[in-house]
Write a protein that holds these residues in place. Structure first.
Motif, PDB file in Angstrom:
ATOM      1  N   PRO A 244      56.996 -63.831 -48.562  1.00  0.00           N
ATOM      2  CA  PRO A 244      56.608 -65.093 -48.764  1.00  0.00           C
ATOM      3  C   PRO A 244      54.955 -65.235 -48.337  1.00  0.00           C
ATOM      4  O   PRO A 244      54.613 -64.575 -47.175  1.00  0.00           O
ATOM      5  N   ASN A 245      54.052 -65.286 -49.118  1.00  0.00           N
ATOM      6  CA  ASN A 245      52.605 -65.755 -48.732  1.00  0.00           C
ATOM      7  C   ASN A 245      52.276 -66.142 -47.674  1.00  0.00           C
ATOM      8  O   ASN A 245      51.400 -65.944 -46.640  1.00  0.00           O
ATOM      9  N   GLU A 246      53.044 -67.202 -47.325  1.00  0.00           N
ATOM     10  CA  GLU A 246      52.850 -68.189 -46.219  1.00  0.00           C
ATOM     11  C   GLU A 246      53.072 -67.483 -44.828  1.00  0.00           C
ATOM     12  O   GLU A 246      52.456 -67.631 -43.962  1.00  0.00           O
ATOM     13  N   PHE A 247      54.055 -66.793 -44.861  1.00  0.00           N
ATOM     14  CA  PHE A 247      54.666 -65.967 -43.810  1.00  0.00           C
ATOM     15  C   PHE A 247      53.454 -64.661 -43.421  1.00  0.00           C
ATOM     16  O   PHE A 247      53.245 -64.651 -42.371  1.00  0.00           O
ATOM     17  N   VAL A 248      53.278 -64.041 -44.623  1.00  0.00           N
ATOM     18  CA  VAL A 248      52.092 -62.938 -44.369  1.00  0.00           C
ATOM     19  C   VAL A 248      50.868 -63.673 -43.843  1.00  0.00           C
ATOM     20  O   VAL A 248      50.206 -63.147 -42.804  1.00  0.00           O
ATOM     21  N   LYS A 249      50.340 -64.764 -44.360  1.00  0.00           N
ATOM     22  CA  LYS A 249      49.154 -65.274 -43.592  1.00  0.00           C
ATOM     23  C   LYS A 249      49.266 -65.922 -42.350  1.00  0.00           C
ATOM     24  O   LYS A 249      48.392 -65.757 -41.488  1.00  0.00           O
ATOM     25  N   ALA A 250      50.563 -66.268 -41.976  1.00  0.00           N
ATOM     26  CA  ALA A 250      50.551 -66.823 -40.495  1.00  0.00           C
ATOM     27  C   ALA A 250      51.185 -65.704 -39.480  1.00  0.00           C
ATOM     28  O   ALA A 250      50.444 -65.806 -38.392  1.00  0.00           O
ATOM     29  N   HIS A 251      51.681 -64.534 -40.026  1.00  0.00           N
ATOM     30  CA  HIS A 251      52.307 -63.869 -39.051  1.00  0.00           C
ATOM     31  C   HIS A 251      51.687 -62.080 -39.153  1.00  0.00           C
ATOM     32  O   HIS A 251      51.854 -61.649 -38.344  1.00  0.00           O
ATOM     33  N   MET A 252      51.350 -61.903 -40.596  1.00  0.00           N
ATOM     34  CA  MET A 252      50.869 -60.414 -40.926  1.00  0.00           C
ATOM     35  C   MET A 252      49.455 -60.234 -41.111  1.00  0.00           C
ATOM     36  O   MET A 252      49.119 -59.356 -41.734  1.00  0.00           O
ATOM     37  N   ASP A 253      48.579 -61.377 -41.013  1.00  0.00           N
ATOM     38  CA  ASP A 253      47.110 -61.246 -41.450  1.00  0.00           C
ATOM     39  C   ASP A 253      46.644 -60.277 -40.661  1.00  0.00           C
ATOM     40  O   ASP A 253      45.488 -59.613 -41.355  1.00  0.00           O
ATOM     41  N   MET A 254      46.847 -59.757 -39.653  1.00  0.00           N
ATOM     42  CA  MET A 254      46.022 -58.821 -38.771  1.00  0.00           C
ATOM     43  C   MET A 254      46.603 -57.358 -39.083  1.00  0.00           C
ATOM     44  O   MET A 254      46.290 -56.154 -38.588  1.00  0.00           O
ATOM     45  N   MET A 255      47.607 -57.033 -40.194  1.00  0.00           N
ATOM     46  CA  MET A 255      48.301 -56.063 -40.425  1.00  0.00           C
ATOM     47  C   MET A 255      47.869 -55.180 -41.771  1.00  0.00           C
ATOM     48  O   MET A 255      48.524 -54.518 -41.858  1.00  0.00           O
ATOM     49  N   GLU A 256      46.797 -55.792 -42.177  1.00  0.00           N
ATOM     50  CA  GLU A 256      46.223 -55.129 -43.483  1.00  0.00           C
ATOM     51  C   GLU A 256      45.908 -53.649 -43.404  1.00  0.00           C
ATOM     52  O   GLU A 256      45.374 -53.375 -42.136  1.00  0.00           O
TER      53      GLU A 256
END
Length: 306
Positions: free
Chosen positions: A216-228
């Motif tokens: 889910p995009n909302e999960f990525v934005k909230a918790h995985m944003d620094m993992m790119e």
């Protein structure tokens, strides 16, 4: 030219009605002329789902070879139809890698592990192997990352009664399974407890048919944003782990290796999975908790799988 010199050579065959009726498949004459010398009987056909099938061959003339004994069972196993085509690549030791394409030109979805196990009971020549050339999707024994995961979720008597009612009234159609899965997923989201960030998702047909699970995009934005920039992840179920490809962009997803994870954990359409994120300095991993639609939905307590 010997079979050793033919390593890596491809040929393809289109499935005709006569192929299905005769229950045999001819090998291209040009391949037989150049490369068949030294190939033993039977040959081994190896598929992308890591299943091997032994098929015998017969020589009907100097340069005509037919796959015969075992071919009928293989065609049934793959549910081959007219106008599909197969690509064969010779390896060595009388082994061919085989890829199967449907009428639309796309590679087919190969039979699941459950189907393969059923086939093994009736056909001892069918064998499951591990792919040594790729770490994606390969199950390894390893300690799971340290995280506290709780999946014991009590529901009150009214919710229990409603759940039983939902199960009893629901049929087995696609819409019914979706509705039951939606109810299960809602309850999992409500009662699941973990000290780590997590997301829950229903096993949609897309996730069953394809080597893909969307995050889910909302999960990525909230918790995985620094993992790119990280392009792989590890999925844990108890002490077992699977390596998968991680894509973080407009549609973040788990890909190469997801299909193996799904098959080896016997995930079915309608099941619910919780992915608990473990943030490492260099790695990305998820502890996966599986809720079976058929098993967990019918219990008064959601205790998950053993």
């Amino acid at each position: 030219m010997s079979s050793q010199e033919s390593n890596g050579v491809h040929f393809f065959k289109v499935i005709r009605q006569s192929t299905l009726q005769e229950e045999k498949l001819s090998v291209p004459i040009s391949f037989v002329k150049r490369y068949w010398k030294g190939i033993r009987n039977p040959v081994t056909l190896r598929f992308p789902n890591m299943v091997e099938k032994k098929v015998s061959w017969e020589k009907t003339s100097e340069n005509e070879v037919m796959f015969c004994n075992g071919w009928k069972e293989l065609a049934n196993y793959l549910s081959l139809n007219e106008s599909q085509f197969l690509v064969f690549q010779y390896q060595e030791n009388s082994v061919f890698n085989v890829i199967v394409f449907g009428r639309c030109g796309l590679e087919i979805k190969y039979p699941s592990r459950e189907t393969r196990e059923e086939s093994e009971e009736s056909d001892s020549s069918l064998k499951i192997i591990e792919n040594p050339s790729s770490s994606w999707g390969k199950r390894l024994k390893s300690p799971a990352p340290s995280m506290e995961v709780c999946k014991k979720m009590k529901i009150n008597s009214k919710e229990q009664k409603d759940s039983k009612l939902d199960v009893n009234n629901a049929g087995s159609s696609c819409d019914d399974i979706k509705e039951r899965s939606r109810i299960l997923c809602q309850k999992v989201k409500k009662f699941f407890v973990s000290n780590n960030d997590f997301f829950a998702c229903m096993m949609l047909k897309t996730y069953i048919d394809r080597d893909l699970l969307v995050i889910p995009n909302e999960f990525v934005k909230a918790h995985m944003d620094m993992m790119e920039g990280r392009d792989d992840a590890t999925l844990f179920v108890d002490q077992d782990k699977w390596n998968v490809k991680l894509t973080l962009n407009k549609q973040s997803a788990l890909t190469c290796g997801w299909r193996e994870f799904r098959e080896e954990n016997n995930l079915k359409f309608g099941d619910v999975c919780v992915f608990v994120l473990n943030k490492g300095k260099e790695t990305v991993s998820f502890q996966v908790v599986i809720f079976s639609l058929e098993k967990d939905m019918k219990t008064p307590y959601f205790e998950g799988l053993a």
